[in-house]
Motif scaffolding. Sequence first.
Motif, PDB file in Angstrom:
ATOM      1  N   CYS A 108     -66.789 -18.880   8.608  1.00  0.00           N
ATOM      2  CA  CYS A 108     -66.989 -19.004   9.959  1.00  0.00           C
ATOM      3  C   CYS A 108     -66.026 -18.202  10.739  1.00  0.00           C
ATOM      4  O   CYS A 108     -64.904 -17.765  10.053  1.00  0.00           O
ATOM      5  N   PRO A 109     -65.897 -17.795  11.904  1.00  0.00           N
ATOM      6  CA  PRO A 109     -65.027 -17.093  12.620  1.00  0.00           C
ATOM      7  C   PRO A 109     -63.625 -17.812  12.317  1.00  0.00           C
ATOM      8  O   PRO A 109     -63.499 -18.951  12.598  1.00  0.00           O
ATOM      9  N   LYS A 110     -62.632 -16.927  12.397  1.00  0.00           N
ATOM     10  CA  LYS A 110     -60.816 -17.575  12.479  1.00  0.00           C
ATOM     11  C   LYS A 110     -61.041 -18.557  13.524  1.00  0.00           C
ATOM     12  O   LYS A 110     -60.342 -19.664  13.260  1.00  0.00           O
ATOM     13  N   ALA A 111     -61.448 -18.081  14.847  1.00  0.00           N
ATOM     14  CA  ALA A 111     -61.148 -19.174  15.831  1.00  0.00           C
ATOM     15  C   ALA A 111     -61.611 -20.619  15.612  1.00  0.00           C
ATOM     16  O   ALA A 111     -61.250 -21.571  15.786  1.00  0.00           O
ATOM     17  N   THR A 112     -63.053 -20.745  14.898  1.00  0.00           N
ATOM     18  CA  THR A 112     -63.806 -21.815  14.588  1.00  0.00           C
ATOM     19  C   THR A 112     -62.863 -22.510  13.519  1.00  0.00           C
ATOM     20  O   THR A 112     -62.824 -23.751  13.831  1.00  0.00           O
ATOM     21  N   LEU A 113     -62.524 -21.890  12.521  1.00  0.00           N
ATOM     22  CA  LEU A 113     -61.746 -22.376  11.588  1.00  0.00           C
ATOM     23  C   LEU A 113     -60.435 -23.037  12.084  1.00  0.00           C
ATOM     24  O   LEU A 113     -60.084 -24.332  11.465  1.00  0.00           O
ATOM     25  N   ASP A 114     -59.808 -22.560  12.816  1.00  0.00           N
ATOM     26  CA  ASP A 114     -58.473 -22.652  13.548  1.00  0.00           C
ATOM     27  C   ASP A 114     -58.846 -24.202  14.244  1.00  0.00           C
ATOM     28  O   ASP A 114     -57.848 -25.307  14.054  1.00  0.00           O
ATOM     29  N   ILE A 115     -59.816 -24.366  14.862  1.00  0.00           N
ATOM     30  CA  ILE A 115     -60.110 -25.535  15.709  1.00  0.00           C
ATOM     31  C   ILE A 115     -60.432 -26.891  14.648  1.00  0.00           C
ATOM     32  O   ILE A 115     -59.705 -27.693  14.627  1.00  0.00           O
ATOM     33  N   GLY A 116     -61.126 -26.409  13.548  1.00  0.00           N
ATOM     34  CA  GLY A 116     -61.452 -27.239  12.268  1.00  0.00           C
ATOM     35  C   GLY A 116     -60.150 -27.742  11.902  1.00  0.00           C
ATOM     36  O   GLY A 116     -59.670 -29.172  11.387  1.00  0.00           O
ATOM     37  N   LEU A 117     -59.274 -26.925  11.530  1.00  0.00           N
ATOM     38  CA  LEU A 117     -58.028 -27.204  10.712  1.00  0.00           C
ATOM     39  C   LEU A 117     -57.082 -28.069  11.560  1.00  0.00           C
ATOM     40  O   LEU A 117     -56.371 -29.017  11.062  1.00  0.00           O
ATOM     41  N   SER A 118     -57.176 -27.860  12.968  1.00  0.00           N
ATOM     42  CA  SER A 118     -56.026 -28.598  13.719  1.00  0.00           C
ATOM     43  C   SER A 118     -56.724 -29.913  13.971  1.00  0.00           C
ATOM     44  O   SER A 118     -55.843 -30.749  14.046  1.00  0.00           O
ATOM     45  N   LYS A 119     -58.116 -29.951  13.921  1.00  0.00           N
ATOM     46  CA  LYS A 119     -58.477 -31.489  14.119  1.00  0.00           C
ATOM     47  C   LYS A 119     -58.222 -32.286  12.741  1.00  0.00           C
ATOM     48  O   LYS A 119     -57.839 -33.396  12.985  1.00  0.00           O
ATOM     49  N   ILE A 120     -58.253 -31.645  11.459  1.00  0.00           N
ATOM     50  CA  ILE A 120     -57.871 -32.082  10.351  1.00  0.00           C
ATOM     51  C   ILE A 120     -56.384 -32.695  10.580  1.00  0.00           C
ATOM     52  O   ILE A 120     -55.951 -34.001  10.139  1.00  0.00           O
ATOM     53  N   ALA A 121     -55.582 -31.667  11.046  1.00  0.00           N
ATOM     54  CA  ALA A 121     -54.129 -32.052  11.169  1.00  0.00           C
ATOM     55  C   ALA A 121     -53.847 -33.128  11.988  1.00  0.00           C
ATOM     56  O   ALA A 121     -52.939 -34.149  11.693  1.00  0.00           O
ATOM     57  N   ASP A 122     -54.509 -33.224  13.073  1.00  0.00           N
ATOM     58  CA  ASP A 122     -54.360 -34.270  14.101  1.00  0.00           C
ATOM     59  C   ASP A 122     -54.765 -35.497  13.492  1.00  0.00           C
ATOM     60  O   ASP A 122     -54.127 -36.524  13.691  1.00  0.00           O
ATOM     61  N   ALA A 123     -55.828 -35.695  12.835  1.00  0.00           N
ATOM     62  CA  ALA A 123     -56.496 -36.796  12.245  1.00  0.00           C
ATOM     63  C   ALA A 123     -55.445 -37.501  11.288  1.00  0.00           C
ATOM     64  O   ALA A 123     -55.194 -38.719  11.221  1.00  0.00           O
ATOM     65  N   MET A 124     -54.967 -36.567  10.358  1.00  0.00           N
ATOM     66  CA  MET A 124     -54.000 -37.129   9.375  1.00  0.00           C
ATOM     67  C   MET A 124     -52.532 -37.443  10.045  1.00  0.00           C
ATOM     68  O   MET A 124     -51.907 -38.642   9.527  1.00  0.00           O
ATOM     69  N   ALA A 125     -52.182 -36.788  11.129  1.00  0.00           N
ATOM     70  CA  ALA A 125     -50.880 -37.002  11.614  1.00  0.00           C
ATOM     71  C   ALA A 125     -51.246 -38.574  12.492  1.00  0.00           C
ATOM     72  O   ALA A 125     -50.366 -39.251  12.562  1.00  0.00           O
ATOM     73  N   SER A 126     -52.629 -38.935  12.724  1.00  0.00           N
ATOM     74  CA  SER A 126     -52.591 -40.150  13.310  1.00  0.00           C
ATOM     75  C   SER A 126     -52.729 -41.436  12.285  1.00  0.00           C
ATOM     76  O   SER A 126     -52.496 -42.559  12.855  1.00  0.00           O
ATOM     77  N   ILE A 127     -52.447 -41.216  11.180  1.00  0.00           N
ATOM     78  CA  ILE A 127     -52.649 -42.347  10.041  1.00  0.00           C
ATOM     79  C   ILE A 127     -51.229 -43.021  10.387  1.00  0.00           C
ATOM     80  O   ILE A 127     -50.197 -42.654  10.045  1.00  0.00           O
TER      81      ILE A 127
END
Length: 382
Positions: free
Chosen positions: A363-382
Motif C-alpha cells: 500500500c502507499p507509504k502514507a497508508t502504511l504509516d497510519i496503520g503502523l501508528s494505530k498499532i503503536a497506539d494500541a500497544m501503548a494503551s495496554i
Amino acid sequence: MTEITYDFDTPIDRRHTASLKWDRYKDPDVLPMWVADMDFKSPPAVIQALHERVDHGIFGYSRPPASLVESTLYMLKERYQWDVRPEWLVWLPGLVTGLNVCCRAVGQPGDNIMTAVPVYPPFLTAPAFHRRSLTTVPLQEGEEGWHLDFNRMEKAITPKTRLFILCNPHNPVGRVFTKDELNQLVFFCEKHDLVICSDEIHCDLILDTAKTHFPTAMLDAAAHRTITLMAPSKTYNIAGLGCSFAIIPDGSLRKRFKLAKAGIVPDVNILAFVAADAALQYGEPWRLALIDYLRKNRNTVIRAIRDISGLTIKSIEATYLAWIDTRPAGIENPARFFEKAGVGLNDGKEFDGPGFVRLNFGCPKATLDIGLSKIADAMASI
Ligand SMILES: Cc1ncc(COP(=O)(O)O)c(C=O)c1O
C-alpha cells in the motif's frame, strides 16, 4: 533515455468497489491491511490492454494467447534460467484451484498430505475437500527466520502420505528457501515417494537483495515429481481477474492433474489472459519499481514493529506480507484487539500460527504509516 516513474504514493479510494479487502469492515475507521492484494493500480500497460480488449466488445470463450505462452516461457527463462516446454503448462483460473486439483490428482481418498505451518490457510483446508487427511509440521523458529524441520517431518510421515505442499516464497513467514533447503526437501520427498506441490505465487517479489528464487522443479531429482503453481496475479495486482498456471514436466503426472480438473474447473476468462499477457510482456519496469517501493515499506514495517514493546518480527525476504509475533504481549485475541484499534489484520490462527497477525504492506507509504501508528497506539494503551 528518460526513466519512467510510477506513482505508488497516491492513495486510491477502494471502498465500495466490490473489494474483498476494503468492504470487509463496516466501520470506516478500520484500515484494511489483511488479504493479499495491493492498493496500487496495475501497470499502465495492463490497464491499456484491458481497455482495448473491452472496446472490442465481444467476450466469447477464450484460449491462451500464443503470445502469453511465449512471454511466460521467456519470463521463466529470463528470471529463473528455467527451460520450460509449452506442453508442460496447464492454465488455471486461480492458484487455490491448482492446490485443490493437486490434492485430488495425487493418491486416493484416505491418503495423507503433509505441509509445514504456519501457512496460507487454503493449504490447511484443501486436503479434507478431497477426503485426504492432513499432517502439519511446525516450521522451526530460528533467530532470523523460519526453517523446514526435517527431523519432525521424518517423525510425522505416515505410510499413507503421498503429497507435500510447499509454499516458496513462504506466505506468511516471508522466507525464500535456499537451493540447499530445497535439495533436502527433495531428498525427503524422494525417500518417501511424495509428489511435491510447490506454490511459488510470490516468487516474482523477492525483496532481499541477497536472495534469489529457485524453482524446486529445476532440481533434477524433483522435476518428475513436482507440480509448480505460479501466477502473475500477486505481482501485477490482477488477482481479481484470475489467471494462474501449473508447470508439470512429467507427462503422466500432468495427465492425472488434467483429469482431476476435467469438467469442474472453468477456463481462464479472456480479460485475465489479456492482463497476464500485457503484464508479462510490458510490465517488467513496473515490477522492478514495485519491488523497490515494497522493500522500503518492508524496512519501515520492521523498524516500526521492533520499536514497539510486546511485538517482534523476523526478517522478510519476499512478499508484501509481515508476520508479526504478538506473543510477548500476551494479547488474548490479537486480530480482534487490532481491529478494535482500527487496523484490519489477518488472524494467525487461520494459518495455524496462533499469537501472530499478518499485515499487508502492499500500500502507499502514507497508508502504511497510519496503520503502523494505530498499532503503536494500541500497544501503548495496554
Ligand atoms: C501462497 C498463496 N497461494 C495462493 C494464493 C491465492 O491464489 P489465487 O487467488 O490465484 O487462488 C495466495 C494469495 O494470497 C497465496 O498467498
